[in-house]
Design an enzyme around this catalytic site. Sequence first.
Site, PDB file in Angstrom:
ATOM      1  N   GLU A 282       0.489  -0.911   0.506  1.00 47.79           N
ATOM      2  CA  GLU A 282       0.385   0.144   0.373  1.00 47.79           C
ATOM      3  C   GLU A 282       0.469   1.334   0.046  1.00 47.79           C
ATOM      4  O   GLU A 282       0.394   2.187  -0.188  1.00 47.79           O
ATOM      5  CB  GLU A 282      -0.768  -0.203   0.984  1.00 47.79           C
ATOM      6  CG  GLU A 282      -2.452   1.094   0.848  1.00 47.79           C
ATOM      7  CD  GLU A 282      -3.146   0.556   1.993  1.00 47.79           C
ATOM      8  OE1 GLU A 282      -4.199   0.009   1.745  1.00 47.79           O
ATOM      9  OE2 GLU A 282      -2.892   0.688   3.110  1.00 47.79           O
ATOM     10  N   GLU A 285       2.377   1.840  -3.359  1.00 46.04           N
ATOM     11  CA  GLU A 285       1.123   2.216  -4.076  1.00 46.04           C
ATOM     12  C   GLU A 285       1.152   3.495  -4.428  1.00 46.04           C
ATOM     13  O   GLU A 285       0.622   4.505  -4.367  1.00 46.04           O
ATOM     14  CB  GLU A 285       0.088   1.920  -4.098  1.00 46.04           C
ATOM     15  CG  GLU A 285      -1.499   2.092  -4.925  1.00 46.04           C
ATOM     16  CD  GLU A 285      -2.426   0.865  -4.517  1.00 46.04           C
ATOM     17  OE1 GLU A 285      -4.108   1.296  -4.978  1.00 46.04           O
ATOM     18  OE2 GLU A 285      -2.635   0.044  -3.787  1.00 46.04           O
ATOM     19  N   CYS A 308      -7.331  -2.029   4.444  1.00 46.86           N
ATOM     20  CA  CYS A 308      -7.453  -2.884   5.029  1.00 46.86           C
ATOM     21  C   CYS A 308      -9.047  -3.353   5.687  1.00 46.86           C
ATOM     22  O   CYS A 308      -9.394  -4.529   6.014  1.00 46.86           O
ATOM     23  CB  CYS A 308      -6.664  -2.291   6.574  1.00 46.86           C
ATOM     24  SG  CYS A 308      -5.322  -1.877   5.971  1.00 46.86           S
ATOM     25  N   SER A 328      -6.612   1.979  -2.398  1.00 48.40           N
ATOM     26  CA  SER A 328      -5.720   0.855  -2.693  1.00 48.40           C
ATOM     27  C   SER A 328      -6.207  -0.010  -2.934  1.00 48.40           C
ATOM     28  O   SER A 328      -7.717  -0.904  -2.611  1.00 48.40           O
ATOM     29  CB  SER A 328      -5.121   0.965  -1.617  1.00 48.40           C
ATOM     30  OG  SER A 328      -3.839  -0.160  -2.217  1.00 48.40           O
ATOM     31  N   LYS A 367     -15.019 -10.100   8.789  1.00 47.98           N
ATOM     32  CA  LYS A 367     -14.075 -11.203   8.087  1.00 47.98           C
ATOM     33  C   LYS A 367     -14.135 -12.054   7.523  1.00 47.98           C
ATOM     34  O   LYS A 367     -14.145 -12.668   6.903  1.00 47.98           O
ATOM     35  CB  LYS A 367     -12.734 -10.695   9.494  1.00 47.98           C
ATOM     36  CG  LYS A 367     -11.905  -9.456   8.984  1.00 47.98           C
ATOM     37  CD  LYS A 367     -11.367  -9.387   8.215  1.00 47.98           C
ATOM     38  CE  LYS A 367     -10.110  -8.726   8.682  1.00 47.98           C
ATOM     39  NZ  LYS A 367      -9.501  -7.570   7.680  1.00 47.98           N
ATOM     40  N   GLU A 370     -15.649 -11.621   4.465  1.00 44.51           N
ATOM     41  CA  GLU A 370     -14.548 -11.527   3.789  1.00 44.51           C
ATOM     42  C   GLU A 370     -14.141 -12.352   2.732  1.00 44.51           C
ATOM     43  O   GLU A 370     -13.181 -12.197   1.198  1.00 44.51           O
ATOM     44  CB  GLU A 370     -13.146 -10.701   4.406  1.00 44.51           C
ATOM     45  CG  GLU A 370     -12.356  -9.428   3.274  1.00 44.51           C
ATOM     46  CD  GLU A 370     -11.386  -9.200   4.206  1.00 44.51           C
ATOM     47  OE1 GLU A 370     -10.826  -8.374   2.971  1.00 44.51           O
ATOM     48  OE2 GLU A 370     -11.218  -9.496   5.191  1.00 44.51           O
ATOM     49  N   GLU A 375     -13.287 -14.109  -4.856  1.00 49.35           N
ATOM     50  CA  GLU A 375     -11.876 -13.079  -5.962  1.00 49.35           C
ATOM     51  C   GLU A 375     -10.855 -13.595  -4.559  1.00 49.35           C
ATOM     52  O   GLU A 375      -9.951 -13.235  -5.267  1.00 49.35           O
ATOM     53  CB  GLU A 375     -12.353 -11.997  -5.773  1.00 49.35           C
ATOM     54  CG  GLU A 375     -11.909 -10.620  -4.253  1.00 49.35           C
ATOM     55  CD  GLU A 375     -13.542 -10.734  -4.187  1.00 49.35           C
ATOM     56  OE1 GLU A 375     -13.739  -9.333  -3.711  1.00 49.35           O
ATOM     57  OE2 GLU A 375     -14.368 -11.295  -4.929  1.00 49.35           O
ATOM     58  N   CYS A 512     -10.181  -0.811  14.264  1.00 47.22           N
ATOM     59  CA  CYS A 512     -10.472  -2.808  15.156  1.00 47.22           C
ATOM     60  C   CYS A 512     -10.677  -2.426  16.977  1.00 47.22           C
ATOM     61  O   CYS A 512     -11.155  -3.332  17.304  1.00 47.22           O
ATOM     62  CB  CYS A 512      -9.098  -3.540  14.612  1.00 47.22           C
ATOM     63  SG  CYS A 512      -8.743  -3.572  12.828  1.00 47.22           S
TER      64      CYS A 512
END
Length: 591
Positions: A282, A285, A308, A328, A367, A370, A375, A512
């Site tokens: 990141e 980038e 994230c 990102s 999560k 996710e 993908e 978090c």
Amino acid sequence: MIELTIDNKRITVEPGTTILKAARQAGIEIPTLCHFEMCDMGIENKPGGCRICVVEVEGRRNLAPSCVTEAQNGMVINTHNIRVLNARKTVLKLIISDHPFDCLVCAKSGQCELQHLATQFGIRSMPYGGEQSHYRKDTSPSIIRDVDKCILCRRCEMVCNEVQTVGALSAVNRGFMAVVAPAFEMNLEKSPCTYCGQCVSVCPTGALTEVDHSNEVLRALSNPKKTVVVQTAPAVRAALGEEFGLEPGTLVTGKLVAALRRLGFDYVFDTDFSADLTIMEEGTELLNRLKGHLAGDPNVRIPLLTSCCPGWVNFFEHNFPDLLDVPSTAKSPQQMFGAIAKSYFAEKIGVSREDLIVVSIMPCLAKKYECQRDEFKVDGNPDVDYSISTRELAAFIKQANIDFLGLPDEEFDDPLGESSGAGVIFGNTGGVIEAACRTAYELYTGQTLDKVEFHELRGMEGIRSATVDFDGLKLNIGIAHGLGNARKLLDEVRAGKSQYHAIEIMACPGGCISGGGQPYTHLKEEILVKRTAALYTEDQRKAIRKSHENPSIIKLYNEFLGEPGSHRAHSLLHTEYFPKSNEVTISLNNH
């Protein structure tokens, strides 16, 4: 100022203060159920619907709900006389009469506020029979809605709409069948829900709980043909101890590692390692975009948004599909870890991808969703097989009869367990962008950053701005935590008015540390502040505090990835985003 008397105590309060708050200022506790306050955010849920908080105001015929009744000069209030106690007990019995009696198997048993009140009021029988309302159970990838247990406190509606501005939940139907649900009672999976889990965090009963994957993890651990590795997020170590009676903010990193080994995991790794990896990708980038932007390239999208947080990713896919090229492309640390574990590490230990099971311990319910996204799979095999919450892990440890507090402190395994202090602070709001600045500064300037703390990026304000000096390059940074605050910054980006070069966004208030899978806090700021301080303390204790100086990260690039942003790195560590519509199509039956 207003003077009143509560339970024979003379009290002076500000005008506009409710009786409930006045009583609490005097140290008098009035039980509540629907009332919920997030003081640091100025948000209060007080529909006055449950009537558990009723009090007697002398001279008034009816009992008054203290959470919505303002204190008046000269009031004389009784909070615990016989009339009040009988009324509260009757109201509580009526609520329970339309509630399932399955406490022994309920996921919220032992932490249910309705159950606690029933115990407090000594309810041992149910005089009110008759019909109960029944609804279908709705299971999404992350959250289970069992609305037979909904008491219409509307806390979830408040946090979903006012704090997160997601709009997935609202009151539907009327009368006996009234309930809080997505529009048209659609499945949560079809709604705009981001799976941030804040609704679960504030629900007083078992109406909203996480999907529990601990049984699947247990089966994997019991399978001799599988090698099971575990990664644990930074925020977990600052909160897990609360489940075992420790003070909030007590770091239990070493005991956490020891407990995971005793549960039978073959390798115990740290998500902080892949947080360092995230910074490499990141941060590279960000620097590439900045160089293009400063060179006048009109195709470069600035600001760069951190990626994230899966709750945040879900949010912008639903609400800002026109900005999908702004975040990102770097995967989250959880997913980067899974991709590296099932390629680089699996190759090192001679285990096939299919026989390596990756488990994550996360503070976040999003999560769970996710790791199920298509993908993040290779030929149907997920990079991360199961994600369990901090609460699930605590229950797992207790079931295994492990004396958590008596465990020795142990170290993570190599090579995916070595990390820097920059990886640790990912759990706090502002931590991701601070970690990125530690590395990006040195890569951009070629100079050593002696003072690694960027205090201007820290804090608990919902939206923060800071300017970081990269040896003459003034980097404008925005930070938001809570999706309602994120929406404000994204509206500016959409309107072309954003002055930022980079924006860090976390879905949950505080980051978090207050994820939907953490020990229940009711979002009390003092607990979040202690958890935040714990992660900064762990950062300070680390010998390495910059991601690019992590020897295991350096070795990974030398042996396997090449360099940040390489073809292999991009294939394994980057992703793409997909537009999701918030529109609802209703088919009308004319018959």
